[in-house]
Design an enzyme around this catalytic site. Structure first.
Site, PDB file in Angstrom:
ATOM      1  N   LYS A  47       0.738  -1.215   0.158  1.00 10.88           N
ATOM      2  CA  LYS A  47       0.033   0.055  -0.151  1.00 10.88           C
ATOM      3  C   LYS A  47       0.730   1.312   0.006  1.00 10.88           C
ATOM      4  O   LYS A  47       0.582   2.366  -0.619  1.00 10.88           O
ATOM      5  CB  LYS A  47      -0.914  -0.142   1.097  1.00 10.88           C
ATOM      6  N   GLN A  99      -4.575  -1.413   9.595  1.00 10.64           N
ATOM      7  CA  GLN A  99      -4.408  -2.974   9.183  1.00 10.64           C
ATOM      8  C   GLN A  99      -5.036  -3.946  10.137  1.00 10.64           C
ATOM      9  O   GLN A  99      -4.554  -3.861  11.391  1.00 10.64           O
ATOM     10  CB  GLN A  99      -2.857  -3.025   8.733  1.00 10.64           C
ATOM     11  N   ASP A 116     -11.217   2.420   3.902  1.00 15.99           N
ATOM     12  CA  ASP A 116     -11.278   1.016   3.855  1.00 15.99           C
ATOM     13  C   ASP A 116     -12.995   0.852   3.737  1.00 15.99           C
ATOM     14  O   ASP A 116     -13.104  -0.315   3.443  1.00 15.99           O
ATOM     15  CB  ASP A 116     -10.882   0.511   5.266  1.00 15.99           C
TER      16      ASP A 116
HETATM   17  N1  GUN Z   1      -6.620  -6.762   6.267  1.00 14.17           N
HETATM   18  C1  GUN Z   1      -7.025  -7.691   5.347  1.00 14.17           C
HETATM   19  N2  GUN Z   1      -7.410  -7.007   4.396  1.00 14.17           N
HETATM   20  C2  GUN Z   1      -7.473  -5.545   4.938  1.00 14.17           C
HETATM   21  C3  GUN Z   1      -8.013  -4.446   4.130  1.00 14.17           C
HETATM   22  O1  GUN Z   1      -8.631  -4.248   2.954  1.00 14.17           O
HETATM   23  N3  GUN Z   1      -7.815  -3.350   5.064  1.00 14.17           N
HETATM   24  C4  GUN Z   1      -7.547  -3.337   6.100  1.00 14.17           C
HETATM   25  N4  GUN Z   1      -7.351  -2.208   6.979  1.00 14.17           N
HETATM   26  N5  GUN Z   1      -6.857  -4.511   6.874  1.00 14.17           N
HETATM   27  C5  GUN Z   1      -7.143  -5.758   6.100  1.00 14.17           C
END
Ligand code: GUN
Length: 290
Positions: free
Chosen positions: A53, A97, A120
């Protein structure tokens, strides 16, 4: 005839180019889109997602504020940090995350994020807006799957979509998006409580595997010609790989002999998730009041 392999990398690239263009326009107005990325702990999969990311943010010309906290960080400390980031006008998006260390209440943390910065799409307000079809941030993986399906021009209206998995991040929101009027699919959601999974999957024109179980979907479970979207990213031990594991989806490789379309792992849904996140960040910056 083997399935057409859907190139998520190429499709995501087009989206990221558009994000880059929108970022340039914002920068001309002295706004640099900024995403705060919070990671608590040392989970190897989470570290690799966060790194991807951050790389994508830099490539788009945006800023990543990377905050790596120890696994034993107190919940109140994380909540205070989010409160600070909510107030900080130079931060347009906040991503925590998941999963979080066990002593931290995920619900509390997600709900603490200002919905205007919830790129998100996990905040209850964002989820509510999505369900009601109101404007707001859509969750990145389900939105990415929808964009993939549109891109391959697979018929969606009237199609029977079967979603295997009911997580808050993928299964539940995806089932909801697919029933929107402008998509118009009929959706079955299967989960660990489903009896006779095969009976359902065999009915699927669109089969979405989001259960987090390696090779759950075998060729016998797939209707010939179906579009099979593999959301699974599982690390399976592999002594021949240099890091000791390899990535595998929820769908067996042999399904490619039966399906009409299939997404690879890696290189299918994963890059789309990142592209949709970048799109949400630039949107948050565009909508920010400065
Ligand atoms: N953990 C697994 N997929 C995601 C996601 O799309 N966003 C976040 N914040 N954590 C995750």
């Amino acid at each position: 005839m083997p399935a057409v392999v859907i190139d998520g990398k190429a499709i995501s690239q087009k989206i990221r180019e558009d994000v880059q263009r929108r970022t340039t326009i914002l920068k001309e107005k002295s706004i640099t889109p900024c995403l705060a990325v919070i990671l608590a702990g040392e989970d190897p999969a989470s570290i690799s997602y966060v790194t991807a990311k951050e790389k994508a943010l830099t490539e788009a010309g945006m800023t990543g504020r990377n905050i790596h906290l120890p696994a034993d960080t107190a919940e109140t400390k994380l909540l205070n940090l989010i409160a600070e980031l909510n107030k900080d006008t130079s931060v347009h998006g906040i991503l925590v995350q998941l999963p979080l260390p066990r002593h931290i209440n995920e619900d509390k943390v997600i709900t603490a994020i200002d919905p205007a910065k919830d790129v998100d799409g996990f905040h209850p307000v964002s989820v509510g807006n999505m369900v009601l079809g109101r404007p707001g941030f859509l969750p990145c993986t389900p939105h990415g799957v929808l964009v993939l399906l549109r891109e391959i021009k697979h018929p969606l209206s009237g199609a029977h979509a079967v979603v295997v998995g009911r997580s808050n991040i993928v299964g539940k929101p995806l089932a909801n998006l697919l029933t929107r009027r402008d998509v118009n699919a009929t959706v079955t959601v299967c989960h660990t409580g489903t009896k006779d999974l095969v009976r359902h999957t065999l009915e699927a024109d669109i089969l979405i595997a989001a259960a987090g179980k390696p090779a759950l979907i075998t060729p016998e479970m797939v209707k010939p010609g179906a579009a099979v979207i593999d959301v699974g990213v599982n690390r399976v031990p592999d002594s021949s790989a240099k890091n000791g594991y390899r990535l595998c989806g929820d769908v067996e490789n042999a399904v490619a002999e039966k399906a009409g379309y299939i997404t690879p792992v890696p290189g299918g849904v994963g890059p789309m998730t990142i592209a949709m996140l970048m799109q949400n960040v630039v949107q948050a910056a565009e909508e920010s009041k400065v």
